[in-house]
Design a protein around this motif. Structure first.
Motif: not given
Length: 504
Positions: A289, A291, A302, A305, A472-473, A486
């Protein structure tokens, strides 16, 4: 990239009439009746129901809300729905607001906060809208804002500039305030940048200015905002956001603005605007997951989570190089500072400490910790020239810290309204903006200097597609700007699709 053109070369991606002629919400009924002059069967009932729901909240004295504090907003909503200024309920609300003004209940500080005015500027706009313009308090409020533009322009909350300008436009027939209105609109029309934004102010509130006044400078401003308007259209042809979305974006405002300034039919007759991005090289990401995305000079980092770990992976083939456990805390942003992963932590909705944590890339141990108590919502992280920048993703401003955790610059604006993710590109910053559909690059010499922007290929997760949200990033290396995709388990390198950039 070029800036938006005075004469657009491309138009809507989706025919806005598809939304206007089929949507059943009150916003569409307003457009059909008031803008297109083509009311549909049932529109009167839709508007009547909306008016009835609003009037259900009217107090016995004619006001709205606790102690009548919501009366001005209700008046403007009634006018928006087409209630006649002579209507009994509207007159009663106007009288209630007038009593609040006379009693001194609407006084407010303005500009440099040293000047007390007898009424808020929103109250002044509402009274002008219903033709109740005799009160000396109204005259004093309009006169001060028209004569002291330098004390309130380019400062205050994200919606304050537009609220004041629309009030001045509404008061043009009350006092001779044309010079003040022209000064404010000149600033606004010149300040709109290549992303259709004005620093941290809500860009949609400026579209609303154009929807409420036919001043030529408002039209010039609107044409520069087409780069934003054309890229935020929904596939159904409209622009309406959910009620909880905090910006002023909605379809009624867009239709009114474009129609008022003669752009609606022009844009419908032009070729559809093509995508404003291109996808270059892609690299598979590790499972998890994920982020955050940051380049340490040799590889990507990275965070997962689910496992509270940081993962280093190859920029060539995505191979995992190492995984380290992170200090506990809600992750809000990821960067690399002097080659080490650096996180902003602290949930804005919990009691977690807000902090910067720089971790050992080999072990995950904390190398340094700095307080972020000066921020409301800790957001993206990026290092520039030995300093670390952190976004406050609530106030839309940035703070810059030195190696000792001291704030060296504060409340720095970028070229978009609400930066979330950050990525350093030399002495500039890219940011992912929550309110607009662009990755925006800003110079940091004085803050807010627009350099470049790229349309987002996707938006997630805070708003329904295709509206602006956050990836997300995001990170940057010698190849360019990269973002996490993602859905497809990869990072993608993104760039502008055309040499003439984002111009409409």
């Amino acid at each position: 990239m070029s800036t938006p053109q005075d004469v657009p070369t491309h138009g809507f991606r989706h025919d806005p009439m598809g939304w206007a002629l089929s949507d059943e919400a009150p916003e569409a009924a307003i457009v059909r009746k008031q803008v297109l002059r083509r009311p549909a069967e049932g529109d009167e009932q839709v508007l009547s129901d909306a008016i009835g729901a609003l009037l259900a909240g009217q107090n016995s004295d004619g006001g709205f809300g606790e102690e009548g504090k919501e009366t001005a907003g209700a008046l403007l909503k009634m006018l928006d729905l087409g209630v006649a200024s002579s209507a009994r309920e509207l007159r009663a609300a106007g009288e209630a607001l007038g009593r609040r003004v006379a009693a001194g209940a609407t006084s407010t500080c303005a500009g440099d906060e040293a000047t007390e005015l007898p009424m808020a500027i929103g109250d002044a706009r509402a009274l002008c809208g219903i033709g109740e313009t005799a009160a000396p308090e109204l005259h004093a409020t309009l006169r001060w804002h028209a004569d002291n533009v330098d004390l309130w322009i380019n400062r205050g909350c994200p919606w304050g500039q537009a609220a004041t300008i629309t009030a001045l436009a509404a008061g043009r027939g009350v006092l001779d305030i044309e010079d003040g209105l022209r000064e404010a609109l000149t600033w606004a029309s010149e300040a709109v940048n290549g992303a259709g934004c004005i620093s941290y102010f809500d860009p949609w509130s400026f579209v609303e200015i154009a929807a409420t006044t036919d001043h030529p400078l408002a039209g010039a401003m609107l044409r520069k905002q087409l780069t934003l308007i054309l890229r935020t259209q929904s596939p159904d042809g409209g622009w309406t956001m959910p009620d909880w979305w905090p910006t002023s974006q909605n379809s009624t405002v867009v239709f009114r603005a474009l129609s008022r300034h003669g752009l609606l039919d022009v844009l419908r007759g032009l070729p559809p605007l093509p995508p404003g991005y291109k996808i270059g090289r892609t690299v598979a990401t590790p499972a998890g997951d994920l982020w955050g995305l940051a380049w340490d000079g040799q590889a990507w980092w990275t965070c997962d989570e689910a496992t509270n770990t940081a993962i280093s992976f190859s920029g060539a083939d995505g191979a995992v190089l190492r995984t380290v456990e992170l200090p506990q805390g809600a992750g809000r942003g990821l960067g690399c500072w002097d080659g080490a992963p650096t996180l902003a932590q602290g949930s804005p909705w919990e009691k977690d400490p807000k902090r910067i944590v720089r971790v050992d890339p080999r072990t995950g141990a904390c190398l340094a910790e700095m307080s972020l108590d000066c921020l409301n919502h800790a957001g993206g992280v990026a290092a520039v020239d030995g300093h670390v920048w952190v976004a406050d993703s609530f106030f839309g401003r940035l703070f810059c810290f030195d190696g000792d955790g001291e704030v060296v610059r504060e409340h720095v604006s970028l070229a978009g309204p609400l930066p979330v993710g950050l990525a350093a590109d030399g002495d500039t910053l890219w940011h992912d903006d929550l309110w607009v559909p662009f990755f925006i690059r800003t110079g940091l010499d004085d803050g807010g200097q627009f350099v470049d922007c790229i349309e987002k290929p996707f938006r997630e997760p805070f708003a329904p597609k295709p509206y602006g949200g956050v990836t997300r990033g995001m990170g940057h290396n010698d190849e360019g700007l990269w973002v996490i995709d993602r859905e497809h388990g990869r990072i993608i390198q993104v760039g502008s699709a055309a040499p003439d950039g984002v111009a409409a």
